[in-house]
Design a protein around this motif. Structure first.
Motif, PDB file in Angstrom:
ATOM      1  N   UNK A   1       0.830  -1.193   0.000  1.00  0.00           N
ATOM      2  CA  UNK A   1       0.000   0.000   0.000  1.00  0.00           C
ATOM      3  C   UNK A   1       0.871   1.252   0.000  1.00  0.00           C
ATOM      4  N   UNK A   2       1.926   1.194   0.805  1.00  0.00           N
ATOM      5  CA  UNK A   2       2.764   2.400   0.940  1.00  0.00           C
ATOM      6  C   UNK A   2       3.527   2.726  -0.328  1.00  0.00           C
ATOM      7  N   UNK A   3       4.171   1.710  -0.876  1.00  0.00           N
ATOM      8  CA  UNK A   3       4.947   1.963  -2.090  1.00  0.00           C
ATOM      9  C   UNK A   3       4.032   2.496  -3.179  1.00  0.00           C
ATOM     10  N   UNK A   4       2.853   1.929  -3.256  1.00  0.00           N
ATOM     11  CA  UNK A   4       1.917   2.373  -4.285  1.00  0.00           C
ATOM     12  C   UNK A   4       1.545   3.828  -4.072  1.00  0.00           C
ATOM     13  N   UNK A   5       1.210   4.155  -2.844  1.00  0.00           N
ATOM     14  CA  UNK A   5       0.785   5.543  -2.582  1.00  0.00           C
ATOM     15  C   UNK A   5       1.963   6.494  -2.751  1.00  0.00           C
ATOM     16  N   UNK A   6       3.137   6.037  -2.363  1.00  0.00           N
ATOM     17  CA  UNK A   6       4.324   6.883  -2.551  1.00  0.00           C
ATOM     18  C   UNK A   6       4.532   7.180  -4.028  1.00  0.00           C
ATOM     19  N   UNK A   7       4.406   6.152  -4.851  1.00  0.00           N
ATOM     20  CA  UNK A   7       4.597   6.347  -6.290  1.00  0.00           C
ATOM     21  C   UNK A   7       3.575   7.344  -6.824  1.00  0.00           C
ATOM     22  N   UNK A   8       2.333   7.176  -6.401  1.00  0.00           N
ATOM     23  CA  UNK A   8       1.292   8.091  -6.874  1.00  0.00           C
ATOM     24  C   UNK A   8       1.582   9.512  -6.439  1.00  0.00           C
ATOM     25  N   UNK A   9       1.961   9.659  -5.182  1.00  0.00           N
ATOM     26  CA  UNK A   9       2.200  11.007  -4.657  1.00  0.00           C
ATOM     27  C   UNK A   9       3.407  11.647  -5.330  1.00  0.00           C
ATOM     28  N   UNK A  10       4.471  10.877  -5.468  1.00  0.00           N
ATOM     29  CA  UNK A  10       5.650  11.445  -6.133  1.00  0.00           C
ATOM     30  C   UNK A  10       5.317  11.879  -7.558  1.00  0.00           C
ATOM     31  N   UNK A  11       4.492  11.091  -8.211  1.00  0.00           N
ATOM     32  CA  UNK A  11       4.117  11.459  -9.587  1.00  0.00           C
ATOM     33  C   UNK A  11       3.334  12.756  -9.602  1.00  0.00           C
ATOM     34  N   UNK A  12       2.424  12.899  -8.652  1.00  0.00           N
ATOM     35  CA  UNK A  12       1.604  14.118  -8.671  1.00  0.00           C
ATOM     36  C   UNK A  12       2.451  15.323  -8.259  1.00  0.00           C
ATOM     37  N   UNK A  13       3.413  15.093  -7.373  1.00  0.00           N
ATOM     38  CA  UNK A  13       4.322  16.189  -7.019  1.00  0.00           C
ATOM     39  C   UNK A  13       5.162  16.561  -8.227  1.00  0.00           C
ATOM     40  N   UNK A  14       5.644  15.548  -8.913  1.00  0.00           N
ATOM     41  CA  UNK A  14       6.482  15.847 -10.065  1.00  0.00           C
ATOM     42  C   UNK A  14       5.729  16.670 -11.096  1.00  0.00           C
ATOM     43  N   UNK A  15       4.502  16.282 -11.351  1.00  0.00           N
ATOM     44  CA  UNK A  15       3.709  17.004 -12.336  1.00  0.00           C
ATOM     45  C   UNK A  15       3.503  18.461 -11.901  1.00  0.00           C
ATOM     46  N   UNK A  16       3.107  18.629 -10.652  1.00  0.00           N
ATOM     47  CA  UNK A  16       2.873  19.985 -10.146  1.00  0.00           C
ATOM     48  C   UNK A  16       4.165  20.801 -10.194  1.00  0.00           C
ATOM     49  N   UNK A  17       5.259  20.172  -9.781  1.00  0.00           N
ATOM     50  CA  UNK A  17       6.531  20.890  -9.723  1.00  0.00           C
ATOM     51  C   UNK A  17       6.978  21.293 -11.118  1.00  0.00           C
ATOM     52  N   UNK A  18       6.835  20.380 -12.057  1.00  0.00           N
ATOM     53  CA  UNK A  18       7.232  20.685 -13.428  1.00  0.00           C
ATOM     54  C   UNK A  18       6.480  21.920 -13.918  1.00  0.00           C
TER      55      UNK A  18
END
Lengths: 230, 230
Positions: free
Chosen positions: B25-42
């Motif tokens: 569960x954690x790795x999955x949520x981490x991946x999702x969150x990092x992706x959304x952060x990356x998109x926002x940051x970009x």
DNA sequence: GGATTGTTTGACCGGAGGGTTAAAGGATCG
DNA sequence: CGATCCTTTAACCCTCCGGTCAAACAATCC
């Protein structure tokens, strides 16, 4: 107030850049100070972008206290506009040789050369411009949607005429301008990248010469033109 | 700590981008969150540059509190590097068709097309890259002086070989790359300007198509090549 | 279940930035 | 000379920013 808002007539007289004489002590010193502020501001805006630039750093580089800078330019935005205005001039005063009865090869070669000269001689101005456009041109819309658009349409009409007379291949003139702009300005805006790839610390004269030569060669030949006699 | 420092092995498994299953569960949520952060940051880095971007705005756009963002990425700089790494991948994975025994016209046409596709599909990434280079690439030097330089030298050697075999005009390969990069990326980096000149709010599919076609035409013809059969 | 480890969040901190103020210092003009 | 206007500058104000903290909360492992 800011001496730049345009709401009070500037002292008139000869418009050359270095007309210090025939002005009072104050006007003279104001001109000198504004010039040094402009130079410092252009550098800092180019290095850090609008948001990253701090008025205190600009002031320091111009050699005066921040409060004094804010006496000459009420806000950072005012100062930025002042810098931009100068750069826009540079833009719109190019491509004068692109005229209906000019020789296409000569005119385009000249324009490309002019643009490479600008990239070499005013890279900082070019970078401020690039930065503005890159970030959505929030302080710049009117210039692009009016002045620049008109400029392109006038010049494009000339190229269309060349096409009509069979003097040049049938290409899209606007995209040709985008091509000339990008290929030349890249030597100012991204000179760091180009220098890195070429294994240099910074570009040297021969780089600009080779660039101008090759860009001219490829674009002219690509448009079905022969190199001009010159 | 930041989950991105690279000092602890990521969970292995299939490397496709959407492999949510088979992770806790954690790795999955981490991946999702990092992706959304990356998109926002970009997005935010592209809009405001590194200095202008605020971590709180990035956090807001990614839908989480600022403190939480700083849990995933210790500093703004870490986050920026994370975003840049992704973009560099894009760069280095192009031009695979430029090979010694490829047909120059086909290979170059393909490369130009690929670059225009990138400009259309990942303009934001391109702008972050452009911004970094424009401001002197302070966080980027190694990439440009090593990876990119090597890349260009490898590809340039291939073009030199083409020249040696008389398959293409004698041009400078490096400056040819600068030309291709600039002409294509301008449709991402300066799309606002191009759209303004074209009288649009934003570029449309046919703009990219015409651009690709004309850039390809002019560059190939300018290098003494005929349009590929495709 | 209980200990441990990973995650979330509001509150907080020190510093920097844009811009203002007010008082002093010069130039200009009568 | 004296009044007026322009210019200079240190000190100040308020906001925002990057980053930290500590306490609560949740998943995981034994």
């Amino acid at each position: 107030m800011s001496g730049v808002g345009g709401d009070q007539p500037e002292i008139d007289g000869p418009q050359t850049d270095a007309d210090d004489s025939s002005l009072g002590v104050r006007a003279r010193s104001r001109a000198r100070i504004e010039a040094s502020i402009r130079k410092a501001a252009e550098e800092v805006f180019a290095e850090m972008g609008f948001e990253g630039a701090s008025t205190s750093l600009i002031a320091k580089r111009a050699g005066l206290p921040k409060a004094n800078l804010h006496y000459y330019f009420k806000t950072k935005n005012d100062l930025y506009q002042f810098v931009l205005r100068d750069i826009i001039e540079l833009w719109l005063n190019t491509a004068q040789e692109i005229q209906p009865d000019a020789d296409p090869a000569t005119a385009l070669a000249h324009y490309i050369g002019q643009k490479i000269d600008l990239a070499r001689d005013r890279p900082i101005a070019s970078r401020v411009f690039a930065n503005e456009v890159l970030h959505g041109a929030p302080r710049f819309d009117r210039f692009m949607r009016q002045d620049l658009k008109d400029w392109v349409e006038r010049k494009s009409a000339i190229i269309e005429e060349w096409i009509g007379r069979g003097k040049i291949d049938q290409i899209d003139p606007k995209h040709l301008f985008f091509m000339i702009w990008s290929t030349t300005q890249t030597y100012a805006d991204f000179s760091i990248q180009i220098a890195a790839v070429l294994g240099r610390r910074e570009l040297i004269e021969s780089d600009y010469q080779l660039a101008a030569k090759q860009i001219t060669h490829i674009i002219l030949k690509g448009c079905g033109l022969k190199a001009p006699d010159a």
